[in-house]
Design a protein around this motif. Structure first.
Motif, PDB file in Angstrom:
ATOM      1  N   GLU A  41     100.673  27.409  17.095  1.00 59.68           N
ATOM      2  CA  GLU A  41      99.554  27.487  18.418  1.00 59.68           C
ATOM      3  C   GLU A  41      99.492  25.480  18.513  1.00 59.68           C
ATOM      4  OE1 GLU A  41      97.183  29.226  14.831  1.00 59.68           O
ATOM      5  OE2 GLU A  41      97.257  30.943  16.327  1.00 59.68           O
ATOM      6  N   ARG A  68      99.089  35.694  23.338  1.00 60.33           N
ATOM      7  CA  ARG A  68      99.077  35.883  21.931  1.00 60.33           C
ATOM      8  C   ARG A  68      99.112  37.521  21.460  1.00 60.33           C
ATOM      9  NH1 ARG A  68      95.263  31.742  19.290  1.00 60.33           N
ATOM     10  NH2 ARG A  68      93.632  32.361  19.825  1.00 60.33           N
ATOM     11  N   PHE A 106     103.485  41.005  18.211  1.00 59.59           N
ATOM     12  CA  PHE A 106     102.995  40.986  19.309  1.00 59.59           C
ATOM     13  C   PHE A 106     102.499  41.608  19.953  1.00 59.59           C
ATOM     14  CE2 PHE A 106     104.492  39.201  23.979  1.00 59.59           C
ATOM     15  CZ  PHE A 106     103.501  38.204  24.575  1.00 59.59           C
ATOM     16  N   SER A 128     103.852  32.787  25.628  1.00 57.50           N
ATOM     17  CA  SER A 128     103.351  33.395  25.144  1.00 57.50           C
ATOM     18  C   SER A 128     103.921  32.966  23.512  1.00 57.50           C
ATOM     19  CB  SER A 128     104.993  34.575  25.676  1.00 57.50           C
ATOM     20  OG  SER A 128     103.997  35.490  25.827  1.00 57.50           O
ATOM     21  N   ILE A 129     103.276  32.923  22.778  1.00 63.34           N
ATOM     22  CA  ILE A 129     103.929  32.985  21.467  1.00 63.34           C
ATOM     23  C   ILE A 129     104.078  34.275  20.651  1.00 63.34           C
ATOM     24  CG2 ILE A 129     103.021  32.229  18.849  1.00 63.34           C
ATOM     25  CD1 ILE A 129     100.694  29.927  20.228  1.00 63.34           C
ATOM     26  N   THR A 134      94.647  36.891  23.731  1.00 61.79           N
ATOM     27  CA  THR A 134      95.172  37.422  22.816  1.00 61.79           C
ATOM     28  C   THR A 134      94.962  39.019  22.532  1.00 61.79           C
ATOM     29  OG1 THR A 134      93.754  35.714  21.573  1.00 61.79           O
ATOM     30  CG2 THR A 134      95.056  38.184  20.058  1.00 61.79           C
TER      31      THR A 134
END
Length: 273
Positions: A197, A59, A65, A109-110, A22
């Motif tokens: 997620e 993320r 982002f 990738s989120i 993250t």
């Protein structure tokens, strides 16, 4: 690449072989300052075939982002930088994208909120992109007095979406919304963050069902196939990979698990040397 002893702006959680990484500067929309650049470089360049993490989910904390390079941080640096200084900054950022593509781990990738400039590049350098409905991506460089082609974007975008689409966004700096990204094939799914997620976890679980060697060679072959000069060259890489995969104990375990209708039990010793 700058080495780091501890992570300040990256939060890394390992869950059963899946690293949830993250970007953790939410107050700055996870913009890339020198420390975060160094940490991303250190993390991705430190991944290798025998790393504990076999899949990476990338993320951002908070509502974005990554908003790209932290321009306020750059301005606060004081004296005007010369060519050599700027070239060093440039190389440090672009090395993140190279490390992401070179590491054997698939990167999911989120992307929520803004993914601008270097954030757009991070998303494009990933293997799979999952977007929230409010995701907006752009090559912001051309709006800042720079070229629209930067840190790998001019390589990834035309290969993923075609030359016309790449020209549209790189020449204008326009934002691409989530639905447009989905229609272009740049995103695999658009949904709310909790659903993404869960999807990232499900994708990672499916990847973990592959042998470590098979997963690594699949990412490698896909990367080479993009630039393969011919069908024959791509197939030659596929042939090589399949033969390599037969040489470890994991291949026999995969066949046995399939026939016995059970989950495979793969071990790192099963990798071909």
């Amino acid at each position: 690449m700058s080495a780091v002893d501890t992570y300040e702006h990256l939060h890394i959680e390992l869950r059963g072989g899946v690293a949830w990484v993250t970007l953790n500067r939410p107050e700055r929309l996870n913009a890339l300052n020198p420390r975060l650049i160094a940490e991303l470089n250190a993390y991705f360049s430190g991944l290798h075939a025998r790393s504990e993490a076999r899949v990476v989910v990338l993320r951002g904390a908070g509502r974005a982002f990554c908003a790209g390079l932290d321009l306020k941080d750059m301005q606060a640096g004081g004296a005007k930088k010369g060519v050599t200084d700027y070239l060093e900054v440039q190389k440090n950022v672009r090395d993140i994208m190279l490390a992401m593509r070179r590491c054997p781990q698939p990167v999911i990738s989120i992307v929520q909120g803004a993914a601008s400039g270097g954030g757009f590049a991070l998303a494009l350098a990933s293997d799979i992109r999952l977007l929230t409905p409010d995701a907006r991506m752009n090559a912001a460089f051309i709006r800042l007095g720079l070229s629209g082609c930067d840190v790998g974007v001019s390589y990834f975008l035309p290969r993923l979406a075609g030359a016309s689409v790449a020209s549209e966004f790189l020449l204008t700096g326009r934002f691409m919304d989530a639905q447009r990204a989905l229609s272009l094939g740049l995103a695999s799914r658009v949904d709310e963050l909790p659903a993404l997620e869960a999807e990232a976890a499900a994708l990672a679980a499916d990847m973990m069902a592959a042998t470590p060697l098979g997963l690594r060679l699949t990412k490698e072959a896909l990367a080479f196939a993009i630039d393969a000069p011919s069908l024959e060259a791509a197939i030659a890489m596929e042939d090589r990979n399949q033969v390599l995969c037969t040489q470890g104990e994991d291949f026999a375990e995969g066949i046995a698990a399939f026939l016995e209708k059970r989950a495979p039990r793969y071990g790192r010793k099963g990798e071909a040397s």
